[in-house]
Design a protein around this motif. Sequence first.
Motif, PDB file in Angstrom:
ATOM      1  N   GLU A 168       0.805  -1.224   0.000  1.00 35.74           N
ATOM      2  CA  GLU A 168       0.000   0.000   0.000  1.00 35.74           C
ATOM      3  C   GLU A 168       0.831   1.264   0.000  1.00 35.74           C
ATOM      4  OE1 GLU A 168      -3.294   0.266  -0.143  1.00 35.74           O
ATOM      5  OE2 GLU A 168      -3.641  -1.886  -0.163  1.00 35.74           O
ATOM      6  N   ASN A 204       4.692   1.695   0.008  1.00 35.13           N
ATOM      7  CA  ASN A 204       6.105   1.945  -0.292  1.00 35.13           C
ATOM      8  C   ASN A 204       6.363   2.569  -1.663  1.00 35.13           C
ATOM      9  OD1 ASN A 204       6.052  -0.095  -2.164  1.00 35.13           O
ATOM     10  ND2 ASN A 204       7.567  -1.389  -1.168  1.00 35.13           N
ATOM     11  N   TRP A 205       5.289   2.972  -2.338  1.00 36.54           N
ATOM     12  CA  TRP A 205       5.470   3.635  -3.631  1.00 36.54           C
ATOM     13  C   TRP A 205       5.711   5.128  -3.445  1.00 36.54           C
ATOM     14  CZ3 TRP A 205       1.976   7.518  -4.375  1.00 36.54           C
ATOM     15  CH2 TRP A 205       0.846   7.478  -3.563  1.00 36.54           C
ATOM     16  N   PHE A 231       2.256   9.887   1.142  1.00 36.20           N
ATOM     17  CA  PHE A 231       1.263   8.851   1.421  1.00 36.20           C
ATOM     18  C   PHE A 231       0.220   9.370   2.413  1.00 36.20           C
ATOM     19  CE2 PHE A 231      -0.212   5.118   3.832  1.00 36.20           C
ATOM     20  CZ  PHE A 231      -0.809   4.434   2.790  1.00 36.20           C
ATOM     21  N   VAL A 255      -0.733  12.448   2.757  1.00 38.56           N
ATOM     22  CA  VAL A 255      -1.618  13.369   2.024  1.00 38.56           C
ATOM     23  C   VAL A 255      -2.708  12.573   1.312  1.00 38.56           C
ATOM     24  CG1 VAL A 255      -1.733  14.982   0.081  1.00 38.56           C
ATOM     25  CG2 VAL A 255       0.120  15.164   1.743  1.00 38.56           C
ATOM     26  N   TYR A 256      -2.298  11.485   0.668  1.00 34.01           N
ATOM     27  CA  TYR A 256      -3.277  10.647  -0.032  1.00 34.01           C
ATOM     28  C   TYR A 256      -4.277  10.053   0.960  1.00 34.01           C
ATOM     29  CZ  TYR A 256      -1.067  10.721  -4.639  1.00 34.01           C
ATOM     30  OH  TYR A 256      -0.609  11.110  -5.865  1.00 34.01           O
ATOM     31  N   ALA A 271      -6.797  12.813   2.198  1.00 36.70           N
ATOM     32  CA  ALA A 271      -7.532  13.625   1.208  1.00 36.70           C
ATOM     33  C   ALA A 271      -9.015  13.262   1.188  1.00 36.70           C
ATOM     34  CB  ALA A 271      -6.924  13.434  -0.179  1.00 36.70           C
ATOM     35  N   LYS A 272      -9.295  11.964   1.188  1.00 37.36           N
ATOM     36  CA  LYS A 272     -10.690  11.539   1.072  1.00 37.36           C
ATOM     37  C   LYS A 272     -11.538  11.964   2.285  1.00 37.36           C
ATOM     38  CE  LYS A 272     -13.551   7.467   0.650  1.00 37.36           C
ATOM     39  NZ  LYS A 272     -13.674   6.098   0.198  1.00 37.36           N
ATOM     40  N   ALA A 296     -12.029  15.728   2.263  1.00 42.61           N
ATOM     41  CA  ALA A 296     -12.901  16.184   1.174  1.00 42.61           C
ATOM     42  C   ALA A 296     -14.362  15.879   1.501  1.00 42.61           C
ATOM     43  CB  ALA A 296     -12.493  15.511  -0.138  1.00 42.61           C
ATOM     44  N   THR A 297     -14.620  14.672   2.011  1.00 42.30           N
ATOM     45  CA  THR A 297     -16.011  14.313   2.331  1.00 42.30           C
ATOM     46  C   THR A 297     -16.552  15.203   3.446  1.00 42.30           C
ATOM     47  OG1 THR A 297     -15.312  12.066   1.851  1.00 42.30           O
ATOM     48  CG2 THR A 297     -17.518  12.328   2.686  1.00 42.30           C
TER      49      THR A 297
END
Lengths: 282, 280
Positions: B19, B21-22, B28, B30-31, B34-35, B38-39
Amino acid sequence: MAPDPGMLDPGLRQKLGMNLAAVFARASVRVKASFRESSWVIGETVFPFLAMSAFVLVYRGLHAPREYEGFVVLGGAMIAYWNNVIWGMASQFFWEREQGQLQLYLITPVSRMSILIGMALGGIAMTTTRAVAILTGGILLYHVSFPLSRALPALGLFVLTLGAAYSLGMILSSLFLLWGREVWHTAAILQEPIYLLSGFYFPVSAMGLVVAVAGSILPVTLGLDGIRQVFYGPAAHGLLPLPWIPPIQIALTLFFLYIARRMLRYMENLGKHEGRLTVRGD
Amino acid sequence: MKRLAQILRASAWLGWQVEANWAEPILFLVYAIAKPLATTLILYFMVRVVSHGSATAETFRYIFIGNTFFLYVTEVLIGISWTVFRDREDYETLKYIYVAPLRLLPYLLGRAFTRVATATVGVLVALLFGRLVLGLSIGVPGTNWALVAAAVVLGIVGVLWLGIILAGTSLVVARHSMNLNEGLSGLFFLLCGAIFPLDVLPRWARAISLALPFTYWLELLRRMLTGRGFAASLAAMNDGDLWRVIGLSTVVLCALAFLWFHTCERIARGRGLIDWKSNY
Protein backbone atom coordinates in the motif's frame (compact mmCIF):
# COMPACT_ATOMS: atom_id res chain seq x y z
CA MET A 1 10.25 -8.19 -55.43
CA ALA A 2 9.78 -4.65 -54.16
CA PRO A 3 6.86 -4.17 -51.79
CA ASP A 4 3.78 -2.39 -53.05
CA PRO A 5 4.25 1.30 -52.09
CA GLY A 6 0.56 1.41 -51.17
CA MET A 7 1.20 -1.21 -48.48
CA LEU A 8 3.94 0.88 -46.90
CA ASP A 9 2.19 4.20 -47.02
CA PRO A 10 -1.58 3.83 -46.95
CA GLY A 11 -3.47 6.72 -48.45
CA LEU A 12 -5.52 9.19 -46.46
CA ARG A 13 -8.73 7.32 -47.15
CA GLN A 14 -7.30 4.04 -45.94
CA LYS A 15 -5.79 5.69 -42.87
CA LEU A 16 -9.12 7.26 -42.03
CA GLY A 17 -10.88 3.93 -42.52
CA MET A 18 -8.41 2.12 -40.25
CA ASN A 19 -8.71 4.75 -37.54
CA LEU A 20 -12.49 4.76 -37.67
CA ALA A 21 -12.44 0.97 -37.45
CA ALA A 22 -10.14 1.25 -34.41
CA VAL A 23 -12.53 3.72 -32.76
CA PHE A 24 -15.46 1.39 -33.41
CA ALA A 25 -13.58 -1.72 -32.27
CA ARG A 26 -12.37 -0.19 -29.01
CA ALA A 27 -15.77 1.29 -28.26
CA SER A 28 -17.66 -1.93 -29.00
CA VAL A 29 -15.40 -3.97 -26.70
CA ARG A 30 -16.24 -1.64 -23.89
CA VAL A 31 -19.97 -1.65 -24.57
CA LYS A 32 -20.14 -5.44 -24.86
CA ALA A 33 -18.00 -5.97 -21.75
CA SER A 34 -20.24 -3.68 -19.72
CA PHE A 35 -23.23 -5.96 -20.30
CA ARG A 36 -21.34 -9.25 -20.06
CA GLU A 37 -21.32 -9.40 -16.27
CA SER A 38 -24.69 -8.97 -14.61
CA SER A 39 -22.93 -8.11 -11.33
CA TRP A 40 -21.20 -5.28 -13.15
CA VAL A 41 -24.48 -3.86 -14.41
CA ILE A 42 -25.97 -3.95 -10.91
CA GLY A 43 -22.78 -2.61 -9.35
CA GLU A 44 -22.69 0.23 -11.85
CA THR A 45 -26.33 1.24 -11.53
CA VAL A 46 -28.05 0.29 -8.28
CA PHE A 47 -25.26 0.83 -5.77
CA PRO A 48 -24.07 4.25 -6.95
CA PHE A 49 -27.70 5.30 -6.77
CA LEU A 50 -27.83 4.19 -3.14
CA ALA A 51 -24.66 6.11 -2.30
CA MET A 52 -26.09 9.22 -3.94
CA SER A 53 -29.35 8.73 -2.06
CA ALA A 54 -27.50 9.31 1.21
CA PHE A 55 -26.69 12.83 0.06
CA VAL A 56 -30.29 13.45 -1.08
CA LEU A 57 -31.41 12.44 2.41
CA VAL A 58 -28.96 14.88 4.00
CA TYR A 59 -30.85 17.71 2.33
CA ARG A 60 -34.16 16.09 3.23
CA GLY A 61 -33.01 15.83 6.85
CA LEU A 62 -32.08 19.52 6.76
CA HIS A 63 -35.48 20.42 5.23
CA ALA A 64 -33.71 22.07 2.30
CA PRO A 65 -35.67 23.34 -0.73
CA ARG A 66 -36.49 20.50 -3.15
CA GLU A 67 -34.23 21.79 -5.91
CA TYR A 68 -31.23 20.88 -3.76
CA GLU A 69 -32.21 17.24 -4.08
CA GLY A 70 -32.20 17.84 -7.84
CA PHE A 71 -28.66 19.24 -7.53
CA VAL A 72 -27.55 15.99 -5.90
CA VAL A 73 -29.25 13.78 -8.50
CA LEU A 74 -27.65 15.74 -11.35
CA GLY A 75 -24.33 15.59 -9.51
CA GLY A 76 -24.74 11.83 -8.99
CA ALA A 77 -25.26 11.35 -12.74
CA MET A 78 -22.23 13.49 -13.53
CA ILE A 79 -20.13 11.57 -10.98
CA ALA A 80 -20.80 8.43 -13.01
CA TYR A 81 -19.11 10.04 -16.00
CA TRP A 82 -16.29 11.54 -13.96
CA ASN A 83 -15.54 8.14 -12.42
CA ASN A 84 -15.52 6.63 -15.88
CA VAL A 85 -13.06 9.31 -16.99
CA ILE A 86 -10.81 8.40 -14.05
CA TRP A 87 -11.09 4.62 -14.00
CA GLY A 88 -12.05 3.92 -17.60
CA MET A 89 -9.95 6.51 -19.44
CA ALA A 90 -7.12 7.81 -17.29
CA SER A 91 -6.21 4.44 -15.79
CA GLN A 92 -6.95 2.37 -18.88
CA PHE A 93 -3.49 2.36 -20.45
CA PHE A 94 -2.13 1.36 -17.04
CA TRP A 95 -4.51 -1.65 -17.03
CA GLU A 96 -3.60 -2.48 -20.61
CA ARG A 97 0.08 -2.43 -19.70
CA GLU A 98 -0.57 -4.65 -16.68
CA GLN A 99 -2.37 -7.15 -18.93
CA GLY A 100 0.35 -7.03 -21.58
CA GLN A 101 -1.87 -5.45 -24.23
CA LEU A 102 -0.33 -2.01 -24.37
CA GLN A 103 2.42 -3.09 -26.74
CA LEU A 104 -0.24 -4.48 -29.10
CA TYR A 105 -1.84 -1.04 -29.27
CA LEU A 106 1.52 0.57 -29.89
CA ILE A 107 2.43 -1.64 -32.86
CA THR A 108 -0.90 -1.18 -34.65
CA PRO A 109 -0.89 1.21 -37.63
CA VAL A 110 -3.54 3.48 -36.08
CA SER A 111 -3.33 6.64 -34.04
CA ARG A 112 -3.31 6.25 -30.27
CA MET A 113 -5.89 9.02 -30.25
CA SER A 114 -8.29 6.76 -32.17
CA ILE A 115 -7.97 4.12 -29.47
CA LEU A 116 -8.57 6.74 -26.80
CA ILE A 117 -11.57 8.16 -28.67
CA GLY A 118 -12.96 4.62 -28.95
CA MET A 119 -12.48 4.13 -25.23
CA ALA A 120 -14.21 7.45 -24.57
CA LEU A 121 -17.20 6.71 -26.79
CA GLY A 122 -17.55 3.20 -25.37
CA GLY A 123 -17.17 4.59 -21.87
CA ILE A 124 -19.84 7.21 -22.49
CA ALA A 125 -22.25 4.57 -23.83
CA MET A 126 -21.52 2.29 -20.86
CA THR A 127 -21.82 5.07 -18.28
CA THR A 128 -25.01 6.43 -19.74
CA THR A 129 -26.85 3.35 -18.46
CA ARG A 130 -25.65 4.20 -14.97
CA ALA A 131 -26.48 7.90 -15.30
CA VAL A 132 -29.95 7.13 -16.66
CA ALA A 133 -30.57 4.78 -13.72
CA ILE A 134 -29.56 7.53 -11.30
CA LEU A 135 -31.75 10.15 -12.99
CA THR A 136 -34.70 7.78 -13.29
CA GLY A 137 -34.35 6.71 -9.67
CA GLY A 138 -34.12 10.36 -8.60
CA ILE A 139 -37.28 11.24 -10.48
CA LEU A 140 -39.29 8.20 -9.39
CA LEU A 141 -38.13 7.78 -5.79
CA TYR A 142 -37.31 11.30 -4.71
CA HIS A 143 -39.75 13.10 -7.02
CA VAL A 144 -37.01 15.38 -8.29
CA SER A 145 -38.29 17.44 -11.20
CA PHE A 146 -36.39 18.41 -14.32
CA PRO A 147 -38.50 20.71 -16.50
CA LEU A 148 -38.85 18.88 -19.82
CA SER A 149 -39.01 22.16 -21.76
CA ARG A 150 -35.38 22.84 -20.76
CA ALA A 151 -34.08 19.36 -21.48
CA LEU A 152 -32.69 20.17 -24.92
CA PRO A 153 -30.34 23.02 -23.90
CA ALA A 154 -29.32 20.98 -20.87
CA LEU A 155 -28.51 18.04 -23.14
CA GLY A 156 -26.46 20.29 -25.43
CA LEU A 157 -24.43 21.58 -22.51
CA PHE A 158 -24.07 18.05 -21.18
CA VAL A 159 -22.62 16.84 -24.52
CA LEU A 160 -20.12 19.73 -24.54
CA THR A 161 -19.18 18.89 -20.96
CA LEU A 162 -18.57 15.24 -21.80
CA GLY A 163 -16.37 16.26 -24.73
CA ALA A 164 -14.18 18.38 -22.46
CA ALA A 165 -14.17 15.85 -19.59
CA TYR A 166 -13.14 12.90 -21.77
CA SER A 167 -10.48 15.05 -23.48
CA LEU A 168 -9.07 15.70 -20.02
CA GLY A 169 -9.22 11.92 -19.47
CA MET A 170 -7.02 11.47 -22.53
CA ILE A 171 -4.38 13.74 -21.00
CA LEU A 172 -4.54 11.83 -17.75
CA SER A 173 -4.26 8.48 -19.56
CA SER A 174 -0.91 9.49 -20.98
CA LEU A 175 0.24 10.56 -17.50
CA PHE A 176 -0.96 7.33 -15.92
CA LEU A 177 0.71 5.33 -18.68
CA LEU A 178 4.06 5.16 -16.97
CA TRP A 179 2.97 5.06 -13.36
CA GLY A 180 2.84 2.09 -11.05
CA ARG A 181 0.84 1.72 -7.89
CA GLU A 182 0.48 5.48 -7.56
CA VAL A 183 -2.20 5.10 -10.25
CA TRP A 184 -4.55 3.64 -7.64
CA HIS A 185 -3.99 6.39 -5.20
CA THR A 186 -4.00 9.16 -7.77
CA ALA A 187 -7.26 7.87 -9.21
CA ALA A 188 -8.68 7.74 -5.70
CA ILE A 189 -7.51 11.27 -4.94
CA LEU A 190 -9.30 12.40 -8.08
CA GLN A 191 -12.62 11.24 -6.64
CA GLU A 192 -13.84 12.77 -3.35
CA PRO A 193 -11.61 15.88 -3.56
CA ILE A 194 -12.95 16.46 -7.08
CA TYR A 195 -16.52 15.84 -5.88
CA LEU A 196 -15.82 18.69 -3.48
CA LEU A 197 -14.08 21.06 -5.92
CA SER A 198 -16.66 20.48 -8.64
CA GLY A 199 -19.64 20.94 -6.34
CA PHE A 200 -21.24 17.64 -7.26
CA TYR A 201 -23.56 17.83 -4.25
CA PHE A 202 -23.96 21.57 -3.74
CA PRO A 203 -23.68 24.74 -5.85
CA VAL A 204 -19.98 25.30 -6.45
CA SER A 205 -20.39 29.02 -5.76
CA ALA A 206 -20.88 28.13 -2.07
CA MET A 207 -17.11 27.65 -1.74
CA GLY A 208 -16.38 31.26 -2.64
CA LEU A 209 -15.33 32.81 -5.91
CA VAL A 210 -11.62 31.97 -5.81
CA VAL A 211 -12.00 28.27 -5.02
CA ALA A 212 -14.96 27.88 -7.39
CA VAL A 213 -13.11 29.50 -10.30
CA ALA A 214 -10.06 27.31 -9.56
CA GLY A 215 -12.34 24.26 -9.63
CA SER A 216 -13.68 25.39 -13.00
CA ILE A 217 -10.55 24.18 -14.74
CA LEU A 218 -12.36 20.84 -14.52
CA PRO A 219 -15.01 20.74 -17.23
CA VAL A 220 -17.48 18.88 -15.01
CA THR A 221 -17.58 21.84 -12.60
CA LEU A 222 -18.79 24.37 -15.13
CA GLY A 223 -20.88 21.82 -16.98
CA LEU A 224 -22.79 20.84 -13.87
CA ASP A 225 -23.12 24.47 -12.82
CA GLY A 226 -24.54 25.31 -16.24
CA ILE A 227 -26.95 22.36 -16.38
CA ARG A 228 -28.28 23.28 -12.93
CA GLN A 229 -28.78 26.87 -14.13
CA VAL A 230 -30.66 25.61 -17.20
CA PHE A 231 -33.03 23.55 -15.04
CA TYR A 232 -33.38 25.69 -11.94
CA GLY A 233 -32.50 29.25 -12.98
CA PRO A 234 -31.35 31.61 -10.21
CA ALA A 235 -32.11 28.96 -7.57
CA ALA A 236 -29.05 27.08 -8.86
CA HIS A 237 -26.77 29.82 -7.44
CA GLY A 238 -24.71 29.67 -10.65
CA LEU A 239 -21.05 30.61 -10.68
CA LEU A 240 -20.71 32.05 -14.19
CA PRO A 241 -23.40 33.53 -16.47
CA LEU A 242 -24.91 30.66 -18.45
CA PRO A 243 -24.04 32.02 -21.96
CA TRP A 244 -20.34 31.95 -21.04
CA ILE A 245 -20.26 28.25 -20.30
CA PRO A 246 -20.68 26.61 -23.78
CA PRO A 247 -17.80 28.58 -25.39
CA ILE A 248 -15.58 27.82 -22.39
CA GLN A 249 -16.37 24.10 -22.69
CA ILE A 250 -15.59 24.12 -26.42
CA ALA A 251 -12.31 25.96 -25.77
CA LEU A 252 -11.41 23.48 -23.02
CA THR A 253 -12.15 20.53 -25.32
CA LEU A 254 -9.89 21.85 -28.08
CA PHE A 255 -7.15 22.76 -25.62
CA PHE A 256 -7.28 19.40 -23.83
CA LEU A 257 -7.28 17.45 -27.12
CA TYR A 258 -4.20 19.33 -28.30
CA ILE A 259 -2.39 18.75 -25.01
CA ALA A 260 -3.47 15.08 -24.95
CA ARG A 261 -1.98 14.46 -28.39
CA ARG A 262 1.33 16.08 -27.41
CA MET A 263 1.44 14.39 -24.03
CA LEU A 264 0.68 10.96 -25.43
CA ARG A 265 3.54 11.17 -27.90
CA TYR A 266 5.92 12.52 -25.24
CA MET A 267 5.03 9.91 -22.63
CA GLU A 268 5.22 7.07 -25.12
CA ASN A 269 8.71 8.14 -26.15
CA LEU A 270 9.71 8.55 -22.53
CA GLY A 271 8.36 5.09 -21.77
CA LYS A 272 10.36 3.60 -24.63
CA HIS A 273 13.57 5.30 -23.49
CA GLU A 274 13.08 4.16 -19.90
CA GLY A 275 11.84 0.71 -20.89
CA ARG A 276 8.66 1.04 -18.86
CA LEU A 277 6.01 0.34 -21.45
CA THR A 278 6.08 -3.39 -20.81
CA VAL A 279 6.64 -3.37 -17.05
CA ARG A 280 3.96 -5.42 -15.25
CA GLY A 281 2.98 -6.09 -11.66
CA ASP A 282 4.38 -2.77 -10.49
CA MET B 1 -0.81 -18.34 19.00
CA LYS B 2 2.84 -17.58 18.32
CA ARG B 3 2.44 -18.85 14.76
CA LEU B 4 -0.74 -16.78 14.30
CA ALA B 5 1.08 -13.68 15.54
CA GLN B 6 3.91 -14.36 13.07
CA ILE B 7 1.46 -14.63 10.17
CA LEU B 8 -0.39 -11.49 11.19
CA ARG B 9 2.86 -9.57 11.57
CA ALA B 10 4.29 -10.76 8.24
CA SER B 11 1.12 -10.12 6.27
CA ALA B 12 0.63 -6.72 7.92
CA TRP B 13 4.19 -5.82 6.89
CA LEU B 14 3.49 -7.06 3.35
CA GLY B 15 0.26 -5.06 3.26
CA TRP B 16 2.12 -1.96 4.34
CA GLN B 17 4.72 -2.44 1.60
CA VAL B 18 2.07 -2.99 -1.06
CA GLU B 19 0.00 0.00 0.00
CA ALA B 20 2.60 2.49 1.04
CA ASN B 21 6.10 1.95 -0.29
CA TRP B 22 5.47 3.63 -3.63
CA ALA B 23 5.64 7.07 -2.03
CA GLU B 24 7.38 9.12 0.64
CA PRO B 25 5.52 8.87 3.97
CA ILE B 26 4.39 12.51 3.81
CA LEU B 27 2.97 12.05 0.33
CA PHE B 28 1.26 8.85 1.42
CA LEU B 29 -0.22 10.72 4.38
CA VAL B 30 -1.62 13.37 2.02
CA TYR B 31 -3.28 10.65 -0.03
CA ALA B 32 -4.63 8.98 3.12
CA ILE B 33 -6.28 12.12 4.48
CA ALA B 34 -7.53 13.62 1.21
CA LYS B 35 -10.69 11.54 1.07
CA PRO B 36 -11.94 12.05 4.64
CA LEU B 37 -11.19 15.76 4.53
CA ALA B 38 -12.90 16.18 1.17
CA THR B 39 -16.01 14.31 2.33
CA THR B 40 -16.11 16.38 5.51
CA LEU B 41 -15.96 19.58 3.50
CA ILE B 42 -18.63 18.39 1.06
CA LEU B 43 -20.99 17.86 3.98
CA TYR B 44 -19.93 21.14 5.55
CA PHE B 45 -20.83 23.07 2.41
CA MET B 46 -24.06 21.10 1.95
CA VAL B 47 -25.17 22.09 5.44
CA ARG B 48 -23.92 25.65 5.08
CA VAL B 49 -25.54 26.29 1.72
CA VAL B 50 -29.02 25.51 3.01
CA SER B 51 -28.65 27.01 6.46
CA HIS B 52 -26.84 30.19 5.47
CA GLY B 53 -24.54 29.70 8.44
CA SER B 54 -27.10 29.69 11.21
CA ALA B 55 -28.35 27.23 13.82
CA THR B 56 -27.07 24.05 12.25
CA ALA B 57 -23.73 23.60 13.98
CA GLU B 58 -25.27 20.88 16.16
CA THR B 59 -26.74 19.04 13.16
CA PHE B 60 -23.43 19.23 11.34
CA ARG B 61 -21.63 17.83 14.39
CA TYR B 62 -23.78 14.66 14.22
CA ILE B 63 -23.25 14.36 10.48
CA PHE B 64 -19.53 14.97 10.91
CA ILE B 65 -19.07 12.27 13.55
CA GLY B 66 -21.04 9.69 11.57
CA ASN B 67 -19.21 10.44 8.36
CA THR B 68 -15.78 10.45 10.00
CA PHE B 69 -16.08 7.10 11.76
CA PHE B 70 -17.77 5.52 8.75
CA LEU B 71 -14.37 5.80 7.06
CA TYR B 72 -13.43 2.58 8.85
CA VAL B 73 -16.28 0.76 7.15
CA THR B 74 -15.38 2.06 3.69
CA GLU B 75 -11.64 1.51 3.95
CA VAL B 76 -11.48 -1.80 5.76
CA LEU B 77 -14.50 -3.47 4.20
CA ILE B 78 -13.41 -2.73 0.66
CA GLY B 79 -9.72 -3.14 1.45
CA ILE B 80 -9.92 -6.77 2.56
CA SER B 81 -11.92 -8.00 -0.43
CA TRP B 82 -9.80 -5.94 -2.80
CA THR B 83 -6.72 -7.74 -1.46
CA VAL B 84 -8.10 -10.99 -2.87
CA PHE B 85 -8.53 -9.54 -6.37
CA ARG B 86 -5.18 -7.77 -6.34
CA ASP B 87 -3.25 -10.82 -5.12
CA ARG B 88 -5.15 -13.23 -7.35
CA GLU B 89 -5.22 -11.29 -10.61
CA ASP B 90 -2.80 -8.37 -10.60
CA TYR B 91 0.19 -9.71 -8.68
CA GLU B 92 -0.79 -13.37 -9.28
CA THR B 93 0.52 -14.26 -5.84
CA LEU B 94 -2.58 -15.70 -4.19
CA LYS B 95 -1.68 -19.20 -5.38
CA TYR B 96 1.75 -18.90 -3.73
CA ILE B 97 0.20 -17.68 -0.51
CA TYR B 98 -2.18 -20.61 -0.74
CA VAL B 99 0.58 -23.21 -1.01
CA ALA B 100 2.64 -21.58 1.77
CA PRO B 101 2.33 -23.05 5.30
CA LEU B 102 -0.27 -20.55 6.47
CA ARG B 103 -4.04 -20.15 6.43
CA LEU B 104 -5.62 -17.60 4.14
CA LEU B 105 -7.91 -16.10 6.77
CA PRO B 106 -5.24 -14.80 9.20
CA TYR B 107 -3.21 -13.66 6.20
CA LEU B 108 -6.11 -11.48 5.04
CA LEU B 109 -6.68 -10.16 8.56
CA GLY B 110 -3.02 -9.17 8.69
CA ARG B 111 -3.28 -7.47 5.30
CA ALA B 112 -6.20 -5.45 6.68
CA PHE B 113 -3.99 -3.83 9.34
CA THR B 114 -2.67 -1.32 6.84
CA ARG B 115 -6.20 -0.29 5.95
CA VAL B 116 -7.08 0.03 9.62
CA ALA B 117 -3.96 2.14 10.16
CA THR B 118 -4.62 4.47 7.22
CA ALA B 119 -8.29 4.78 8.18
CA THR B 120 -7.24 5.64 11.74
CA VAL B 121 -4.95 8.38 10.46
CA GLY B 122 -7.79 9.67 8.29
CA VAL B 123 -10.23 9.64 11.21
CA LEU B 124 -7.80 11.39 13.55
CA VAL B 125 -6.93 14.07 11.01
CA ALA B 126 -10.61 14.61 10.21
CA LEU B 127 -11.41 14.95 13.92
CA LEU B 128 -8.58 17.46 14.36
CA PHE B 129 -9.74 19.33 11.27
CA GLY B 130 -13.27 19.45 12.65
CA ARG B 131 -12.04 20.71 16.00
CA LEU B 132 -9.42 23.21 14.88
CA VAL B 133 -10.66 24.45 11.50
CA LEU B 134 -14.41 23.99 11.61
CA GLY B 135 -14.62 24.82 15.33
CA LEU B 136 -16.65 21.75 16.30
CA SER B 137 -16.58 20.53 19.86
CA ILE B 138 -15.63 16.86 19.84
CA GLY B 139 -16.51 15.36 23.19
CA VAL B 140 -18.37 16.75 26.19
CA PRO B 141 -17.17 17.15 29.79
CA GLY B 142 -18.47 13.68 30.67
CA THR B 143 -16.90 11.89 27.71
CA ASN B 144 -14.99 8.78 28.77
CA TRP B 145 -12.24 8.62 26.15
CA ALA B 146 -11.20 5.08 27.10
CA LEU B 147 -14.75 3.93 26.41
CA VAL B 148 -14.77 5.83 23.11
CA ALA B 149 -11.56 4.01 22.11
CA ALA B 150 -13.10 0.68 23.17
CA ALA B 151 -16.22 1.37 21.11
CA VAL B 152 -14.10 2.28 18.08
CA VAL B 153 -12.06 -0.93 18.43
CA LEU B 154 -15.21 -3.04 18.80
CA GLY B 155 -16.64 -1.47 15.66
CA ILE B 156 -13.42 -2.12 13.74
CA VAL B 157 -13.49 -5.79 14.80
CA GLY B 158 -17.03 -6.07 13.43
CA VAL B 159 -15.99 -4.41 10.17
CA LEU B 160 -13.01 -6.78 9.88
CA TRP B 161 -15.22 -9.84 10.12
CA LEU B 162 -17.68 -8.43 7.63
CA GLY B 163 -14.70 -7.77 5.39
CA ILE B 164 -13.70 -11.44 5.72
CA ILE B 165 -17.20 -12.44 4.59
CA LEU B 166 -16.77 -10.26 1.50
CA ALA B 167 -13.25 -11.60 0.94
CA GLY B 168 -14.65 -15.13 0.98
CA THR B 169 -17.20 -14.12 -1.61
CA SER B 170 -14.44 -12.48 -3.66
CA LEU B 171 -12.64 -15.84 -3.85
CA VAL B 172 -15.47 -17.30 -5.92
CA VAL B 173 -16.52 -14.33 -8.09
CA ALA B 174 -14.95 -12.38 -10.94
CA ARG B 175 -13.18 -9.12 -10.20
CA HIS B 176 -16.06 -7.07 -11.60
CA SER B 177 -17.92 -8.06 -8.47
CA MET B 178 -15.71 -5.57 -6.68
CA ASN B 179 -18.45 -3.17 -7.67
CA LEU B 180 -20.81 -5.12 -5.47
CA ASN B 181 -18.44 -4.86 -2.52
CA GLU B 182 -18.07 -1.13 -3.05
CA GLY B 183 -21.81 -0.91 -3.48
CA LEU B 184 -22.36 -2.69 -0.20
CA SER B 185 -20.31 0.00 1.48
CA GLY B 186 -22.55 2.60 -0.20
CA LEU B 187 -25.60 0.69 0.97
CA PHE B 188 -24.36 0.75 4.57
CA PHE B 189 -23.56 4.45 4.19
CA LEU B 190 -27.18 5.00 3.25
CA LEU B 191 -28.87 2.64 5.67
CA CYS B 192 -26.76 3.29 8.78
CA GLY B 193 -27.71 6.94 8.78
CA ALA B 194 -24.06 7.93 8.70
CA ILE B 195 -24.84 11.43 7.47
CA PHE B 196 -28.54 11.96 8.12
CA PRO B 197 -31.02 11.07 10.85
CA LEU B 198 -32.51 7.58 10.38
CA ASP B 199 -35.92 9.08 10.77
CA VAL B 200 -35.93 10.50 7.22
CA LEU B 201 -35.73 6.96 5.84
CA PRO B 202 -38.97 5.29 4.76
CA ARG B 203 -40.32 2.82 7.30
CA TRP B 204 -39.17 -0.30 5.41
CA ALA B 205 -35.63 1.07 5.00
CA ARG B 206 -35.54 2.02 8.67
CA ALA B 207 -36.34 -1.59 9.56
CA ILE B 208 -33.30 -2.74 7.56
CA SER B 209 -31.22 0.00 9.13
CA LEU B 210 -32.11 -1.23 12.61
CA ALA B 211 -30.85 -4.70 11.66
CA LEU B 212 -27.36 -3.37 10.89
CA PRO B 213 -24.75 -3.25 13.68
CA PHE B 214 -23.09 -0.11 12.32
CA THR B 215 -26.29 1.88 12.92
CA TYR B 216 -25.91 1.22 16.65
CA TRP B 217 -22.17 1.78 16.54
CA LEU B 218 -22.47 5.26 15.02
CA GLU B 219 -25.28 6.17 17.43
CA LEU B 220 -23.14 5.08 20.40
CA LEU B 221 -20.17 7.13 19.20
CA ARG B 222 -22.39 10.17 18.68
CA ARG B 223 -23.82 9.86 22.17
CA MET B 224 -20.35 9.54 23.67
CA LEU B 225 -18.94 12.50 21.76
CA THR B 226 -21.90 14.89 21.90
CA GLY B 227 -23.72 13.77 25.01
CA ARG B 228 -26.97 13.30 23.06
CA GLY B 229 -28.47 10.85 20.62
CA PHE B 230 -29.16 11.56 16.98
CA ALA B 231 -31.70 8.96 15.88
CA ALA B 232 -35.18 9.23 17.37
CA SER B 233 -35.69 5.58 16.40
CA LEU B 234 -33.00 4.57 18.91
CA ALA B 235 -34.03 6.98 21.67
CA ALA B 236 -35.60 4.17 23.71
CA MET B 237 -32.26 2.34 23.95
CA ASN B 238 -29.73 3.34 26.57
CA ASP B 239 -25.97 3.15 26.04
CA GLY B 240 -25.79 -0.29 27.66
CA ASP B 241 -28.32 -1.63 25.15
CA LEU B 242 -26.23 -0.24 22.30
CA TRP B 243 -23.07 -1.88 23.68
CA ARG B 244 -24.88 -5.21 23.97
CA VAL B 245 -26.20 -5.05 20.38
CA ILE B 246 -22.77 -4.16 19.00
CA GLY B 247 -20.99 -6.83 21.07
CA LEU B 248 -23.47 -9.56 20.17
CA SER B 249 -23.49 -8.69 16.47
CA THR B 250 -19.68 -8.76 16.41
CA VAL B 251 -19.71 -12.30 17.83
CA VAL B 252 -22.33 -13.36 15.27
CA LEU B 253 -20.35 -11.74 12.43
CA CYS B 254 -17.20 -13.54 13.59
CA ALA B 255 -18.94 -16.96 13.56
CA LEU B 256 -20.56 -16.28 10.19
CA ALA B 257 -17.27 -15.07 8.73
CA PHE B 258 -15.47 -18.27 9.77
CA LEU B 259 -18.15 -20.50 8.29
CA TRP B 260 -18.64 -18.50 5.10
CA PHE B 261 -14.96 -17.95 4.39
CA HIS B 262 -14.06 -21.61 4.76
CA THR B 263 -17.01 -22.63 2.58
CA CYS B 264 -15.94 -20.17 -0.15
CA GLU B 265 -12.32 -21.25 0.14
CA ARG B 266 -13.37 -24.87 -0.37
CA ILE B 267 -15.49 -23.95 -3.40
CA ALA B 268 -12.69 -21.82 -4.89
CA ARG B 269 -10.23 -24.67 -4.57
CA GLY B 270 -12.72 -27.19 -5.92
CA ARG B 271 -13.43 -25.08 -9.00
CA GLY B 272 -9.82 -24.09 -9.59
CA LEU B 273 -10.44 -20.40 -8.90
CA ILE B 274 -7.41 -19.71 -6.71
CA ASP B 275 -5.43 -18.42 -9.73
CA TRP B 276 -8.43 -17.14 -11.73
CA LYS B 277 -7.88 -14.13 -13.97
CA SER B 278 -11.06 -12.34 -14.90
CA ASN B 279 -9.89 -8.85 -15.83
CA TYR B 280 -11.08 -8.37 -19.36
